[in-house]
Design a protein around this motif. Structure first.
Motif, short mmCIF file in Angstrom:
data_model
loop_
_atom_site.label_atom_id
_atom_site.label_comp_id
_atom_site.label_asym_id
_atom_site.label_seq_id
_atom_site.Cartn_x
_atom_site.Cartn_y
_atom_site.Cartn_z
N ALA A 102 0.83 -1.21 0.00
CA ALA A 102 0.00 0.00 0.00
C ALA A 102 0.87 1.26 0.00
O ALA A 102 0.54 2.24 -0.67
CB ALA A 102 -0.93 -0.01 1.20
N MET A 103 1.96 1.22 0.74
CA MET A 103 2.87 2.37 0.78
C MET A 103 3.45 2.66 -0.60
O MET A 103 3.50 3.81 -1.04
CB MET A 103 3.98 2.09 1.79
CG MET A 103 4.99 3.20 1.93
SD MET A 103 6.28 2.66 3.08
CE MET A 103 7.44 4.00 2.90
N SER A 126 6.55 11.26 0.00
CA SER A 126 7.23 10.18 0.71
C SER A 126 6.70 10.03 2.13
O SER A 126 6.48 8.92 2.62
CB SER A 126 8.74 10.46 0.78
OG SER A 126 9.30 10.59 -0.49
N ALA A 127 6.52 11.15 2.81
CA ALA A 127 6.19 11.13 4.24
C ALA A 127 4.76 10.68 4.52
O ALA A 127 4.52 9.98 5.51
CB ALA A 127 6.44 12.52 4.84
N ILE A 128 3.82 11.07 3.69
CA ILE A 128 2.42 10.69 3.95
C ILE A 128 2.25 9.17 3.92
O ILE A 128 1.75 8.60 4.89
CB ILE A 128 1.47 11.41 2.96
CG1 ILE A 128 1.49 12.92 3.23
CG2 ILE A 128 0.05 10.86 3.06
CD1 ILE A 128 0.87 13.76 2.13
N PRO A 129 2.66 8.48 2.86
CA PRO A 129 2.54 7.02 2.89
C PRO A 129 3.41 6.36 3.96
O PRO A 129 3.01 5.34 4.55
CB PRO A 129 2.99 6.59 1.49
CG PRO A 129 2.78 7.79 0.64
CD PRO A 129 3.09 8.95 1.54
N ALA A 130 4.59 6.94 4.24
CA ALA A 130 5.45 6.37 5.29
C ALA A 130 4.74 6.44 6.65
O ALA A 130 4.82 5.49 7.44
CB ALA A 130 6.78 7.10 5.33
N ALA A 131 4.05 7.53 6.91
CA ALA A 131 3.32 7.66 8.17
C ALA A 131 2.15 6.68 8.21
O ALA A 131 1.87 6.09 9.26
CB ALA A 131 2.82 9.10 8.34
N LEU A 132 1.49 6.51 7.08
CA LEU A 132 0.35 5.58 7.03
C LEU A 132 0.78 4.13 7.20
O LEU A 132 -0.04 3.29 7.59
CB LEU A 132 -0.43 5.77 5.73
CG LEU A 132 -1.16 7.11 5.60
CD1 LEU A 132 -1.78 7.26 4.22
CD2 LEU A 132 -2.21 7.26 6.69
N LEU A 161 10.39 6.90 13.82
CA LEU A 161 9.94 8.19 13.31
C LEU A 161 11.07 9.04 12.74
O LEU A 161 10.97 9.52 11.60
CB LEU A 161 9.19 8.96 14.41
CG LEU A 161 7.88 8.33 14.87
CD1 LEU A 161 7.33 9.07 16.08
CD2 LEU A 161 6.87 8.30 13.74
N LEU A 162 12.13 9.23 13.48
CA LEU A 162 13.24 10.06 13.01
C LEU A 162 13.90 9.43 11.78
O LEU A 162 14.17 10.11 10.78
CB LEU A 162 14.27 10.29 14.12
CG LEU A 162 15.50 11.10 13.71
CD1 LEU A 162 15.10 12.49 13.23
CD2 LEU A 162 16.48 11.19 14.88
N GLY A 163 14.16 8.13 11.86
CA GLY A 163 14.78 7.44 10.72
C GLY A 163 13.93 7.53 9.47
O GLY A 163 14.45 7.74 8.37
N ASP A 164 12.62 7.39 9.61
CA ASP A 164 11.74 7.49 8.45
C ASP A 164 11.73 8.90 7.87
O ASP A 164 11.69 9.07 6.65
CB ASP A 164 10.32 7.04 8.80
CG ASP A 164 10.20 5.53 8.87
OD1 ASP A 164 11.12 4.82 8.41
OD2 ASP A 164 9.17 5.04 9.38
N ALA A 165 11.78 9.91 8.72
CA ALA A 165 11.85 11.29 8.22
C ALA A 165 13.14 11.50 7.42
O ALA A 165 13.13 12.12 6.35
CB ALA A 165 11.76 12.28 9.37
N ILE A 166 14.24 10.96 7.93
CA ILE A 166 15.52 11.08 7.22
C ILE A 166 15.46 10.33 5.89
O ILE A 166 15.92 10.83 4.85
CB ILE A 166 16.68 10.58 8.10
CG1 ILE A 166 16.87 11.53 9.29
CG2 ILE A 166 17.96 10.42 7.30
CD1 ILE A 166 17.78 11.00 10.38
N LYS A 167 14.87 9.13 5.89
CA LYS A 167 14.76 8.35 4.65
C LYS A 167 13.86 9.07 3.63
O LYS A 167 14.15 9.05 2.43
CB LYS A 167 14.24 6.95 4.94
CG LYS A 167 15.28 6.08 5.65
CD LYS A 167 14.78 4.68 5.88
CE LYS A 167 14.28 4.54 7.28
NZ LYS A 167 13.89 3.16 7.63
N CYS A 168 12.81 9.73 4.10
CA CYS A 168 11.96 10.50 3.18
C CYS A 168 12.74 11.66 2.56
O CYS A 168 12.59 11.95 1.37
CB CYS A 168 10.72 11.02 3.91
SG CYS A 168 9.53 9.74 4.34
#
Length: 187
Positions: A102-103, A126-132, A161-168
């Motif tokens: 889905a992401m 990137s961030a919206i689907p990562a958060a979902l 959370l922080l790692g995903d923000a960096i990856k986005c």
């Protein structure tokens, strides 16, 4: 038009199959870069899913992630830590693994609708689907693994959370650079 379409033009079935295979292989390689954690390891899988979505578009990205899941279920060591086996598709990380489909689709959908140009739009795409992704991941940990909601959030969301923000941000910068390189090549 996605970056893959702009770079490779009209895609035949063979070209699309090669993109799926190369994308699933790249996702498998990125999955090997990990920090072991329990019950969910931290890896570069989400970076791979995001890049695939931003460059391939919704349908091809989702198909690529499904191919990756099938490869891992069939025994190829593509899951985090070089692991393999169908049991991962029902184990503690299953909500995240299935959520990757889905992401990838959602990231590709946003890219196809004009959010694939400019670092800020790419970051949002990137961030919206990562958060979902946390929804199925945390839900799986609560419903099927048996963790209570605060524990599932503490184990399956907060540390990432922080790692995903960096990856986005990395994905946004990378794809933006891809568009700029393609424009420079075309003159």
């Amino acid at each position: 038009m996605t970056l893959a379409q702009a770079a490779f033009g009209h895609r035949s079935f063979t070209a699309q199959a090669l993109l799926v295979l190369s994308g699933s292989a790249a996702l498998g390689l990125l999955s090997q870069v990990e920090v072991p954690m329990v019950p969910v390891p931290m890896s570069l899988q989400t970076l791979g899913v995001t890049l695939i979505g931003l460059t391939f578009g919704a349908r091809l990205a989702a198909l690529t992630v499904l191919a990756y899941l099938a490869q891992g279920a069939a025994g190829l060591p593509v899951f985090s830590g070089g692991d393999a086996g169908a049991h991962h598709l029902i184990g503690p990380t299953a909500g995240f693994l299935w959520g990757f489909v889905a992401m990838a689709w959602a990231t590709g959908w946003l890219a196809e609708r004009g959010m694939d140009r400019g670092v800020l739009r790419l970051f949002a795409a990137s961030a919206i689907p990562a958060a979902l992704l946390y929804v199925p991941g945390v839900a799986w940990l609560t419903l099927f693994v048996g963790l209570d909601l605060p524990t599932a959030v503490a184990a399956g969301a907060v540390p990432f959370l922080l790692g995903d923000a960096i990856k986005c941000a990395i994905a946004a910068i990378t794809v933006s650079g891809g568009w700029k390189a393609l424009a420079a090549k075309r003159g």
